[in-house]
Enzyme design. Structure first.
Site, short mmCIF file in Angstrom:
data_model
loop_
_atom_site.label_atom_id
_atom_site.label_comp_id
_atom_site.label_asym_id
_atom_site.label_seq_id
_atom_site.Cartn_x
_atom_site.Cartn_y
_atom_site.Cartn_z
N GLN A 154 0.85 -1.19 0.00
CA GLN A 154 0.00 0.00 0.00
C GLN A 154 0.89 1.25 0.00
O GLN A 154 2.07 1.17 0.34
CB GLN A 154 -0.91 -0.05 1.24
N TYR A 174 1.54 3.86 1.74
CA TYR A 174 2.28 4.34 2.90
C TYR A 174 3.48 3.45 3.24
O TYR A 174 4.27 3.78 4.12
CB TYR A 174 1.36 4.41 4.13
N LYS A 175 3.63 2.33 2.55
CA LYS A 175 4.68 1.38 2.86
C LYS A 175 5.98 1.73 2.14
O LYS A 175 6.03 2.60 1.27
CB LYS A 175 4.23 -0.03 2.51
N VAL A 176 7.06 1.02 2.49
CA VAL A 176 8.38 1.28 1.90
C VAL A 176 8.38 0.99 0.41
O VAL A 176 9.08 1.64 -0.37
CB VAL A 176 9.46 0.44 2.63
#
Length: 425
Positions: free
Chosen positions: A205, A207-209
């Site tokens: 998603q 917001y992830k790295v």
């Protein structure tokens, strides 16, 4: 350092920083020609459905799975359409269902507990410790005859205490499903997170790295978990004749398939994990060196600092009131931060706000995992059930870090923290 002008910014002094802080996203800030190339390649092939047999050997999703098998040193990987889907698929793949209990920490995204419920099992919520991850002692104390699995969550990029968790799980014959949604690129004692337990679950998603907009991955060394997860992630999986999906008896599933477009974006992004995480670690270490001698603050304990993904800097104050005051002054000095009070620790990540879990409310009013005939346990929830978790989060301050941060940015954070500490601690 620039030097402080008489007083705190909230009291009329000159703030340490007036420039904007870091970008909101780690992953999408890395978009460049590689993402464009990979996406255009999919469009040019005119093949966006993974299991279309023509060109199956050139699937972007298959390439992404291979990358994660290599990274985690696991034998099997399954690309899915979200992090939640990865958890549900892993749980069902592991044979977890009605009548089972699964232990989860009180500080994690609500999807961790929701996935347990979707698998028709019952989540048991336990304390975290000063690592902000599951307290191994609380985990062991919560085991009952109905416990089938535990989901350690590598929260905010911090590796869990996997030696203790794995030891306890093996002693009690429990499955370990790692939630790596917030720690892609992390390690624990040299082993990639996700490759330690019986299965590892990733999220892509935004917001992830690493991002593909939405998306996820399940990795495992267990062929049965992989085969069952494959069947569950696609109710028609056995029709495609892919890998070992026909090695288990078919059963009803969902549609959690990843598209070739998602896979192409995830593949481009995943190719630079180590570079991004390497820069994040340098940033965090620079700030930590500058504040480690500050009296009155306690740094978050990291079980394996070398494996920390390092996109979040956390420290604790003596009490909730001091943390709130410190946070307010730090913001005024130009360093945005979060506390339990101002939603920097997003409410949906704290068990007290998992309303449908605490209320034991399922999708059906008459048949829930708690009331089904198979469940013989009696798990209870309350908002004060994890006092240590609430105390730690109430005293914690979190500052978001970013791989684009410069030495000046780091020094601004150091100076602001030291300045506020000198006035109020």
């Amino acid at each position: 350092m620039k030097g402080w002008i008489n007083m705190l910014a909230k009291h009329g002094g000159t703030p340490v920083r007036t420039k904007n802080w870091v970008p909101a996203f780690i992953s999408s800030e890395e978009f460049d020609d590689k993402e464009r190339e990979y996406l255009l390649n999919v469009l040019q092939k005119r093949r966006v459905f993974r299991f279309y047999k023509k060109g199956l050997d050139d699937s972007e999703a298959a390439k992404l799975e291979q990358l994660y098998r290599e990274r985690t040193k696991t034998k099997h990987a399954l690309a899915v359409n979200s992090g939640t889907s990865s958890l549900v698929s892993a749980l069902v793949g592991a044979g977890i269902g009605p009548g089972d209990e699964v232990i989860v920490p009180g500080y994690t995204y609500i999807a961790t507990a929701a996935a347990v419920l979707i698998a028709r099992a019952v989540p048991v919520i336990v304390e975290i410790d000063d690592t902000l991850t599951m307290d191994p002692k609380a985990f062991e104390a919560a085991i009952t005859p109905y416990t089938k699995a535990v989901i350690p969550v590598h929260m905010r990029g911090t590796p869990c205490q996997m030696d203790e968790i794995m030891s306890t799980a093996r002693k009690h014959n429990l499955l370990v499903i790692e939630d790596v949604a917030q720690a892609n690129g992390g390690f624990y004692k040299g082993i990639a997170l996700g490759g330690i337990g019986d299965a590892g679950c990733f999220s892509f998603q935004q917001y992830k790295v690493v991002t593909s907009g939405e998306g996820g991955m399940v990795v495992t060394n267990n062929p049965s978990i992989h085969a069952r997860a494959s069947v569950y992630h696609d109710c028609a999986m056995t029709f495609w004749g892919v890998e070992n999906s026909t090695s288990v008896e078919s059963f009803p599933g969902e549609n959690y398939r990843m598209s070739e477009i998602q896979a192409a974006l995830g593949l481009a992004q995943s190719s630079r994990i180590d570079s991004v995480v390497g820069r994040l670690r340098e940033v965090k270490q620079t700030i930590l060196k500058g504040i480690q001698s500050v009296q009155g603050i306690q740094l978050q304990r990291i079980p394996d600092p070398e494996g920390d993904v390092s996109y979040s800097l956390v420290f604790y104050l003596p009490d909730t009131r001091t943390a709130a005051e410190f946070s307010s002054h730090l913001t005024a000095e130009g360093i945005p931060n979060g506390t339990f009070q101002n939603n920097g620790f997003a409410d949906r990540h704290i068990y007290v706000n998992w309303d449908y879990v605490l209320a034991k409310r399922g999708a059906s009013a008459t048949d829930t995992p708690w009331t089904c005939a198979s469940y013989k346990g009696n798990v209870q929830y309350s908002k004060d059930m994890c006092p240590n978790t609430l105390d730690l989060l109430g005293r914690a301050i979190s500052i978001s870090l970013h791989q684009s941060m410069t030495e000046e940015d780091c020094m601004d954070a150091v100076e602001a923290i030291r300045k506020v500490a000198s006035f109020i601690l």
